[in-house]
Design a protein around this motif. Structure first.
Motif, mmCIF file in Angstrom:
data_model
loop_
_atom_site.group_PDB
_atom_site.id
_atom_site.type_symbol
_atom_site.label_atom_id
_atom_site.label_comp_id
_atom_site.label_asym_id
_atom_site.label_seq_id
_atom_site.Cartn_x
_atom_site.Cartn_y
_atom_site.Cartn_z
ATOM 1 N N SER A 65 0.779 -1.222 -0.185
ATOM 2 C CA SER A 65 0.039 0.018 0.019
ATOM 3 C C SER A 65 0.890 1.348 0.032
ATOM 4 O O SER A 65 0.391 2.455 -0.552
ATOM 5 C CB SER A 65 -0.834 -0.182 1.374
ATOM 6 N N GLU A 68 1.563 2.696 -3.479
ATOM 7 C CA GLU A 68 0.415 3.604 -3.750
ATOM 8 C C GLU A 68 0.519 5.150 -3.508
ATOM 9 O O GLU A 68 0.612 5.820 -4.328
ATOM 10 C CB GLU A 68 -1.038 3.157 -3.349
ATOM 11 N N LYS A 71 3.637 6.155 -5.679
ATOM 12 C CA LYS A 71 3.083 6.679 -7.105
ATOM 13 C C LYS A 71 2.273 7.754 -7.070
ATOM 14 O O LYS A 71 2.422 8.715 -7.974
ATOM 15 C CB LYS A 71 2.156 5.343 -7.727
ATOM 16 N N TRP A 72 1.441 8.074 -6.041
ATOM 17 C CA TRP A 72 0.648 9.469 -5.905
ATOM 18 C C TRP A 72 1.700 10.600 -5.907
ATOM 19 O O TRP A 72 1.657 11.471 -6.595
ATOM 20 C CB TRP A 72 0.012 9.282 -4.615
ATOM 21 N N SER A 166 -4.745 8.212 -4.311
ATOM 22 C CA SER A 166 -4.295 7.314 -5.376
ATOM 23 C C SER A 166 -3.789 7.877 -6.623
ATOM 24 O O SER A 166 -3.604 9.320 -6.668
ATOM 25 C CB SER A 166 -5.647 6.639 -5.894
#
Length: 189
Positions: A65, A68, A71-72, A166
């Protein structure tokens, strides 16, 4: 005899490769992973579970997690510059200068923050933002509110981007900034 010597050499090499990194080495590798957009490097530095604390917000992540969040963050094209690492007793504090598209829009770039790092079994297990000494939170809040209100009126399809951590939320955030800047430039013409 040769087999015993080979086994002995292999054992020595493998025990050397499993050495625990110091807190400074882990923090340096952690920020180098962000700098190089290399999550596999970041992942090697963090524990199976990671807690981040930003003011009143505490978030718990698994390694998957946290990817994520990585990446954000990457959508904003951040630049992290590790300024110092101070280790005293059981405390390790890193001072970092950061810039990004988001921080530039919020008129807080570069921003210098101090993070306290905690470790479990030789990995980073908690990161607490202690302070961002040069942040102007009033300007930050004003710019965020202006953007959110403008998006609600002009691009409701992007509404909610501010709470969406996200990759899609980050892309919507960057798109909202671009559309807002474009509208402001047109208004000045």
């Amino acid at each position: 005899m040769k087999n015993i010597l080979v086994i002995f050499i292999v054992l020595i090499i493998s025990s050397c490769s499993e050495k625990n990194n110091t807190p400074s080495e882990l923090i340096t590798a952690y920020f180098k992973g962000f700098k190089n957009a290399d999550y596999s490097q970041v992942k090697k530095t963090i524990a199976d579970s990671l807690i981040t604390i930003e003011g009143d917000y505490t978030m718990a992540f698994s390694r998957e997690s946290y990817y994520e969040k990585f990446k954000w963050d990457s959508v904003f094209k951040p630049t992290y510059k590790l300024l110092s690492i101070d280790t005293q007793a059981e405390q390790t504090i890193a001072t970092v200068s950061l810039t990004s598209l988001k921080l530039e829009f919020l008129k807080n770039s570069p921003m210098t923050c101090r993070y306290q790092f905690y470790f479990t079994s030789g990995k980073i297990s908690k990161i607490e933002n202690i302070a961002c000494s040069d942040a102007d939170w009033e300007v930050w809040e004003k710019e965020v509110n202006t953007l959110v209100q403008w998006v609600q009126r002009n691009h409701p399809e992007l509404d909610g981007f501010i709470y969406d951590l996200s990759m899609k939320g980050a892309i919507d955030y960057v798109n909202a900034i671009a559309l807002y800047k474009k509208s402001q430039a047109k208004a000045k013409e």
